[in-house]
Design a protein around this motif. Structure first.
Motif, PDB file in Angstrom:
ATOM      1  N   THR A   3       0.838  -1.191   0.000  1.00 52.55           N
ATOM      2  CA  THR A   3       0.000   0.000   0.000  1.00 52.55           C
ATOM      3  C   THR A   3       0.876   1.246   0.000  1.00 52.55           C
ATOM      4  O   THR A   3       2.098   1.179   0.188  1.00 52.55           O
ATOM      5  N   MET A   4       0.231   2.385  -0.205  1.00 54.16           N
ATOM      6  CA  MET A   4       0.929   3.668  -0.207  1.00 54.16           C
ATOM      7  C   MET A   4      -0.063   4.741   0.230  1.00 54.16           C
ATOM      8  O   MET A   4      -1.278   4.509   0.291  1.00 54.16           O
ATOM      9  N   ARG A   5       0.461   5.912   0.515  1.00 60.77           N
ATOM     10  CA  ARG A   5      -0.409   7.053   0.805  1.00 60.77           C
ATOM     11  C   ARG A   5      -0.667   7.821  -0.485  1.00 60.77           C
ATOM     12  O   ARG A   5       0.250   8.062  -1.269  1.00 60.77           O
ATOM     13  N   SER A   6      -1.911   8.206  -0.679  1.00 60.03           N
ATOM     14  CA  SER A   6      -2.307   8.997  -1.847  1.00 60.03           C
ATOM     15  C   SER A   6      -3.253  10.102  -1.405  1.00 60.03           C
ATOM     16  O   SER A   6      -4.068   9.909  -0.494  1.00 60.03           O
ATOM     17  N   GLU A  18      -5.250   8.969   2.016  1.00 61.53           N
ATOM     18  CA  GLU A  18      -5.681   7.631   2.410  1.00 61.53           C
ATOM     19  C   GLU A  18      -4.688   6.586   1.920  1.00 61.53           C
ATOM     20  O   GLU A  18      -3.835   6.858   1.073  1.00 61.53           O
ATOM     21  N   ARG A  19      -4.813   5.385   2.476  1.00 60.09           N
ATOM     22  CA  ARG A  19      -4.020   4.253   2.038  1.00 60.09           C
ATOM     23  C   ARG A  19      -4.659   3.627   0.810  1.00 60.09           C
ATOM     24  O   ARG A  19      -5.860   3.330   0.800  1.00 60.09           O
ATOM     25  N   THR A  20      -3.862   3.462  -0.244  1.00 58.77           N
ATOM     26  CA  THR A  20      -4.340   2.838  -1.474  1.00 58.77           C
ATOM     27  C   THR A  20      -3.328   1.787  -1.909  1.00 58.77           C
ATOM     28  O   THR A  20      -2.220   1.712  -1.377  1.00 58.77           O
ATOM     29  N   SER A  21      -3.690   0.979  -2.892  1.00 55.76           N
ATOM     30  CA  SER A  21      -2.783  -0.042  -3.396  1.00 55.76           C
ATOM     31  C   SER A  21      -1.665   0.587  -4.214  1.00 55.76           C
ATOM     32  O   SER A  21      -1.894   1.538  -4.971  1.00 55.76           O
ATOM     33  N   ARG A  22      -0.474   0.061  -4.062  1.00 55.62           N
ATOM     34  CA  ARG A  22       0.623   0.519  -4.908  1.00 55.62           C
ATOM     35  C   ARG A  22       0.380   0.064  -6.347  1.00 55.62           C
ATOM     36  O   ARG A  22      -0.012  -1.083  -6.585  1.00 55.62           O
ATOM     37  N   GLU A  96       2.733   8.458  -3.061  1.00 50.78           N
ATOM     38  CA  GLU A  96       4.083   7.978  -2.786  1.00 50.78           C
ATOM     39  C   GLU A  96       4.676   7.200  -3.949  1.00 50.78           C
ATOM     40  O   GLU A  96       5.903   7.058  -4.035  1.00 50.78           O
ATOM     41  N   ASP A 296       0.770  15.077   3.665  1.00 52.58           N
ATOM     42  CA  ASP A 296      -0.438  15.202   4.496  1.00 52.58           C
ATOM     43  C   ASP A 296      -0.851  16.652   4.718  1.00 52.58           C
ATOM     44  O   ASP A 296      -1.888  16.909   5.336  1.00 52.58           O
TER      45      ASP A 296
END
Length: 319
Positions: A3-6, A18-22, A96, A296
């Motif tokens: 996951t990554m932050r987007s 939020e956390r999303t899939s890389r 990210e 953020d």
């Protein structure tokens, strides 16, 4: 973790992280661990929540000024390796990680080894420069001294042109001097500014670059263009229709250039030319990158862009 932050744009000035899939690179693509993304004024309507957009936006969109380090290479990719630092032309770089095809990459110059460098706006500057056709001895006016305007001053000065810079912000006029402008003029009084340029240029400028994207700056740029000159529209006009004095344009026989590019081949050429220009010292973008925000605090970055406090030229979001 996979996951990554987007950043996700929700409209009405609201952005959440939020956390999303890389993303995974497909054939012919690389994945880049983003180090940052420039904040572009063309994204302001997205942030503001204009009714023609649909929300929420895709995670990371509409970030398009990303740079970072390749961390995974897809099938069929030659000449690019994990660890290469690159600028990329993509559309989800407020995050990210992002992916890009090899036809959307440029290597960062050696003098940017540890420095932030959003490449896409530099590509825009190089494409504007090419279409401006500025030569030694030209009298050139730059109307609007933001990030792009300042780069155009640097390029025109180094090409041997006489450069007149116009802005309503005293800070921006100081930047214009530092970038090589021969004369700087306030646009607080539009008519006085136009008159001063005509006097300095003995009737008008051979090249005028409008770099602010406002009706007022378009009017000024039109008013100071010489007969047979070239008026280059580099500002991004996004808040409604514009009016132009066609009689003035017709009488002066102006060449009017819309310097915005949509051809990805041209965009890539500009990106690679820009990285070479930074390497050679033909442009120096680093002092123009004035504001940095962590991912953020991306909302604060857009608020700063919208209010343009004293000292502001370009914001970046660091991942």
């Amino acid at each position: 973790m996979n996951t990554m932050r987007s950043a996700v744009f929700d409209g009405d000035g609201r952005i959440h992280v939020e956390r999303t899939s890389r993303p995974q690179p497909s054939s012919g693509e690389v994945r880049v661990r983003l180090q940052g993304c420039g904040v572009c004024a063309s994204n302001l309507p997205v942030w503001a929540g204009r009714p023609w957009f649909r929300y929420p936006f895709e995670p990371g969109a509409p970030g398009h000024e990303g740079w970072g380090e390749i961390d995974e290479v897809g099938d069929g990719v030659d000449g690019w390796h994990v660890g290469d630092r690159v600028a990329l032309l993509s559309g989800r770089a407020y995050a990210e990680y992002d992916v890009a095809g090899v036809d959307s990459l440029a290597r960062l110059p050696s003098n940017a080894a540890t420095r932030p460098l959003p490449g896409e706006p530099l590509a825009c500057a190089m494409n504007i420069w090419r279409r401006s056709d500025i030569r030694v001895g030209h009298v050139v006016a730059i109307v609007g001294v933001g990030f792009i305007g300042a780069l155009m001053i640097q390029l025109a000065h180094r090409a041997g042109a006489r450069v007149i810079a116009l802005s309503r912000r005293p800070f921006a006029l100081d930047v214009a001097r530092a970038c090589g402008a021969d004369e700087v003029l306030s646009t607080e009084d539009v008519h006085a500014g136009i008159g001063a340029v005509k006097e300095l240029s003995v009737g008008g400028c051979a090249r005028v670059i409008e770099a602010a994207g406002e009706q007022a700056t378009l009017d000024i740029a039109s008013g100071i263009s010489a007969e047979g000159g070239r008026l280059i529209i580099a500002g991004y006009h996004q808040d409604g229709p514009r009016q132009v004095d066609m009689q003035q344009w017709n009488w002066r026989g102006l060449d009017v250039i819309n310097a915005h590019e949509r051809d990805p081949v041209v965009a890539l050429r500009g990106l690679r030319e820009a990285m070479d220009a930074v390497e050679r010292g033909a442009i120096d973008p680093f002092p123009l990158l004035t504001h940095r925000f962590p991912l953020d605090r991306i909302g604060d970055a857009f608020h700063t862009l919208s209010t343009r406090p004293d000292g502001f030229l370009k914001a970046m979001v660091l991942a």
